[in-house]
Structure formats: structure tokens, C-alpha cells
Design a protein around this motif. Sequence first.
Motif, mmCIF file in Angstrom:
data_model
loop_
_atom_site.group_PDB
_atom_site.id
_atom_site.type_symbol
_atom_site.label_atom_id
_atom_site.label_comp_id
_atom_site.label_asym_id
_atom_site.label_seq_id
_atom_site.Cartn_x
_atom_site.Cartn_y
_atom_site.Cartn_z
ATOM 1 N N VAL A 153 0.832 -1.211 0.000
ATOM 2 C CA VAL A 153 0.000 0.000 0.000
ATOM 3 C C VAL A 153 0.864 1.258 0.000
ATOM 4 C CG1 VAL A 153 -1.726 1.313 1.272
ATOM 5 C CG2 VAL A 153 -1.905 -1.173 1.151
ATOM 6 N N TYR A 154 1.929 1.224 0.810
ATOM 7 C CA TYR A 154 2.803 2.386 0.954
ATOM 8 C C TYR A 154 4.140 2.088 0.271
ATOM 9 C CZ TYR A 154 -0.597 3.773 4.501
ATOM 10 O OH TYR A 154 -1.762 4.108 5.169
ATOM 11 N N GLY A 155 4.232 2.456 -0.985
ATOM 12 C CA GLY A 155 5.398 2.109 -1.791
ATOM 13 C C GLY A 155 6.686 2.784 -1.367
ATOM 14 N N ASP A 156 6.592 3.889 -0.612
ATOM 15 C CA ASP A 156 7.809 4.594 -0.196
ATOM 16 C C ASP A 156 8.398 4.032 1.101
ATOM 17 O OD1 ASP A 156 7.728 6.292 -2.354
ATOM 18 O OD2 ASP A 156 6.552 7.823 -1.321
ATOM 19 N N ALA A 157 7.698 3.106 1.724
ATOM 20 C CA ALA A 157 8.206 2.509 2.963
ATOM 21 C C ALA A 157 9.441 1.670 2.668
ATOM 22 C CB ALA A 157 7.129 1.655 3.620
ATOM 23 N N ASP A 158 10.330 1.568 3.653
ATOM 24 C CA ASP A 158 11.565 0.796 3.493
ATOM 25 C C ASP A 158 11.248 -0.684 3.694
ATOM 26 O OD1 ASP A 158 14.087 -0.313 3.559
ATOM 27 O OD2 ASP A 158 14.955 1.225 4.851
ATOM 28 N N PHE A 159 10.769 -1.315 2.628
ATOM 29 C CA PHE A 159 10.316 -2.703 2.736
ATOM 30 C C PHE A 159 11.430 -3.636 3.195
ATOM 31 C CE2 PHE A 159 10.026 -6.916 0.666
ATOM 32 C CZ PHE A 159 8.944 -7.412 1.378
ATOM 33 N N ARG A 196 14.118 -3.146 4.975
ATOM 34 C CA ARG A 196 14.465 -3.022 6.396
ATOM 35 C C ARG A 196 13.305 -3.486 7.285
ATOM 36 N NH1 ARG A 196 18.615 0.035 8.465
ATOM 37 N NH2 ARG A 196 18.709 1.227 6.511
ATOM 38 N N MET A 197 12.088 -3.102 6.914
ATOM 39 C CA MET A 197 10.934 -3.516 7.714
ATOM 40 C C MET A 197 10.783 -5.029 7.721
ATOM 41 S SD MET A 197 7.896 -0.726 6.990
ATOM 42 C CE MET A 197 6.842 -1.449 8.247
ATOM 43 N N ALA A 198 11.008 -5.656 6.575
ATOM 44 C CA ALA A 198 10.889 -7.117 6.492
ATOM 45 C C ALA A 198 11.965 -7.796 7.328
ATOM 46 C CB ALA A 198 10.972 -7.558 5.036
ATOM 47 N N ARG A 199 13.180 -7.278 7.223
ATOM 48 C CA ARG A 199 14.284 -7.866 7.989
ATOM 49 C C ARG A 199 14.060 -7.705 9.494
ATOM 50 N NH1 ARG A 199 18.478 -5.014 9.548
ATOM 51 N NH2 ARG A 199 18.331 -3.514 7.825
ATOM 52 N N VAL A 200 13.642 -6.523 9.892
ATOM 53 C CA VAL A 200 13.426 -6.252 11.317
ATOM 54 C C VAL A 200 12.269 -7.091 11.863
ATOM 55 C CG1 VAL A 200 12.663 -4.498 12.968
ATOM 56 C CG2 VAL A 200 14.421 -3.948 11.277
ATOM 57 N N SER A 201 11.146 -7.093 11.165
ATOM 58 C CA SER A 201 9.989 -7.850 11.644
ATOM 59 C C SER A 201 10.285 -9.342 11.681
ATOM 60 C CB SER A 201 8.768 -7.575 10.760
ATOM 61 O OG SER A 201 8.994 -8.008 9.431
ATOM 62 N N GLY A 202 11.092 -9.815 10.714
ATOM 63 C CA GLY A 202 11.445 -11.226 10.684
ATOM 64 C C GLY A 202 12.350 -11.655 11.825
ATOM 65 N N SER A 203 13.032 -10.693 12.434
ATOM 66 C CA SER A 203 13.938 -11.011 13.545
ATOM 67 C C SER A 203 13.227 -10.992 14.897
ATOM 68 C CB SER A 203 15.097 -10.007 13.570
ATOM 69 O OG SER A 203 14.640 -8.711 13.955
ATOM 70 N N LEU A 204 11.975 -10.551 14.920
ATOM 71 C CA LEU A 204 11.246 -10.469 16.183
ATOM 72 C C LEU A 204 10.676 -11.832 16.575
ATOM 73 C CD1 LEU A 204 9.229 -7.168 15.560
ATOM 74 C CD2 LEU A 204 11.247 -7.458 17.027
#
Length: 296
Positions: free
Chosen positions: A226-232, A234-242
Motif C-alpha cells: 500500500v505504501y510504496g515509499d516505505a523501506d520494505f 528493512r521492515m521485512a528484515r526487522v519484523s522477521g527477527s522479532l
Amino acid sequence: MALKDEELMQIIVTADNAAFIDGVAPKGRVFPVIQSVMRQLGHESYQFAGVNENPLVKRIEELHSSMYRSKDLAIGGVHGGVYMFRDVFIQISVPLIYGTVELDILRLTDMSDMQKRLLAMNPAFFNQFADQFIDIFDFGAGFEGFDEARHLEERLLPKFGLAKYQLQAAAATLCSPFEFQGAVQSGLLAAELTIKAGLSAAGYTDQQLKKLNHDMSNCVNAFCEVYGDADFERMARVSGSLPKFVENRYSSEQPGRVETGEIVMKAQYIAGEVMRQLSGWSLRQRLDGVSERSYP
């Protein structure tokens, strides 16, 4: 005859209790207390503040403030968070800001002078701190509309408010003398709630959000579509480490001190990145001497 402090204090306590019953928070009670006490003592017209302030008003104010600690009467700020300096948890506060100000980001913490010097001496740690401060500040900016940041729509405030409560709870837990593991669930829930609040802003229904469950990968994928300017990346890597939210909730094995700090800071990053997409603004553009993001 002038009342003794003990006699005046009894009247003040009664007036304060009436304000408490009326639902007035501690930081807002001084004004109704002064009005009530002055009225009971026969004063209907008096100077409330300034150079001609009635001495009795000043006396009531001082006696009333003695009933509370300074933090009980604090006005508060926009938002707050935490930074982990090595393995020490540092409280960060975003104040209410009016007009144009000059920000010293180190002063908006509870660090000692020596800790500030040690942090400033290490560029890696300082840049990490700056990244976290910006994330915390950017998240708060959506609630206040600082500078050119777009203010959250009224309909979104409850959903983002839930995420803010969890972020502040996680920070408060880490900065308290109690068990730090209590911050894990708050941090994980905050990350999930913020992304879902962002999706709600884009038109996702409650039913659609429910289908995402607690799967952070699904949430991030949906958000970045939805939000194409988001840092996908980094967000994917960070969320995957939680840790997985549900698995962690029922596990007797909990993260250690440093890992818990990392979890909360990563949640703060996710919250900041989500809010930046809605506000179209970031403090990073306004700070001098701050490098490009390096953490997380």
C-alpha cells in the motif's frame, strides 16, 4: 487572624479530594483547589498570578504542591521511548513544542553527563541513538502535526493510540527497576498494532486486518504494498527477527536483557517508519550532523 499552615492544609486536602472525586487529574487540580479554598475563606476577587498575585494564593499553591511529587504534577509530553546504550536503558521524552525551537536531542533523555559524553565519543552508538530518537519523535509528530508533518485523521487516533500505549508501556518497563521481560509483549504488540493502524488508514477493514492474524511478515507485506515509499527491505528484515507474538506469550523461556532492548527498539523503528508514510515528514530532515540511518 491568619490561618496556620496545618489549618489551611486541612481545607486544601478537602478541596483536593473534591477535585479527585470530580475526575480531575493531579496535574490539573491546583486551579479548582485554589478557587475552592479562596471562596471558602471569603475571597471572591483576587489576583491569581503575576507580580500582584495574592499572597494567600501563592501559599495555597505551595501547600498543595507539597501533597505530590514533581512527576505527579508534570504536564507530560507528546510521546516517549527508550534507547539501550550498551545494556543500560535510557529514557527519551518528546516534549510539547510551540513555535520554532532548537533541539538538543541528548537533553531530552535522563542520561547522566558522563553517559552523554561517552555516547558522543562513539559515533556508532551516537548514530544508533539518533536513529531511535528520530523514530520516537516521528511517531509522536503524527499526533501533534509538528512542522510540516500531516496530523493523523481523527478516525485514526484510537488505533494509533493503542500502539502508542504499548510503546510507552514497553519503555516504562525497561526504565523501571522491575523485570525487563515485561516489555517484550508490549513491544511486539506495538509493532503489530502500528502496522495495522497504517493499513486501516489505507482502507483495510477490521475483517481484513483480522485475517493477517499476528503474522508480522504478512502485515509488513500488506503495508508495503500500500505504501510504496516505505523501506520494505528493512521492515521485512526487522519484523522477521522479532519473536513470534503468540509463541512468546506462552513460553517460559524469555529473551535476555540486551535482546529485550533490541525488540523494543525495533518496535520503535517500525512505529516511526509507519508514521512517516502517513505524515510525509521526518525529523531527520531538520537535524544537523545526523548521518543516514544505520539502525536497525
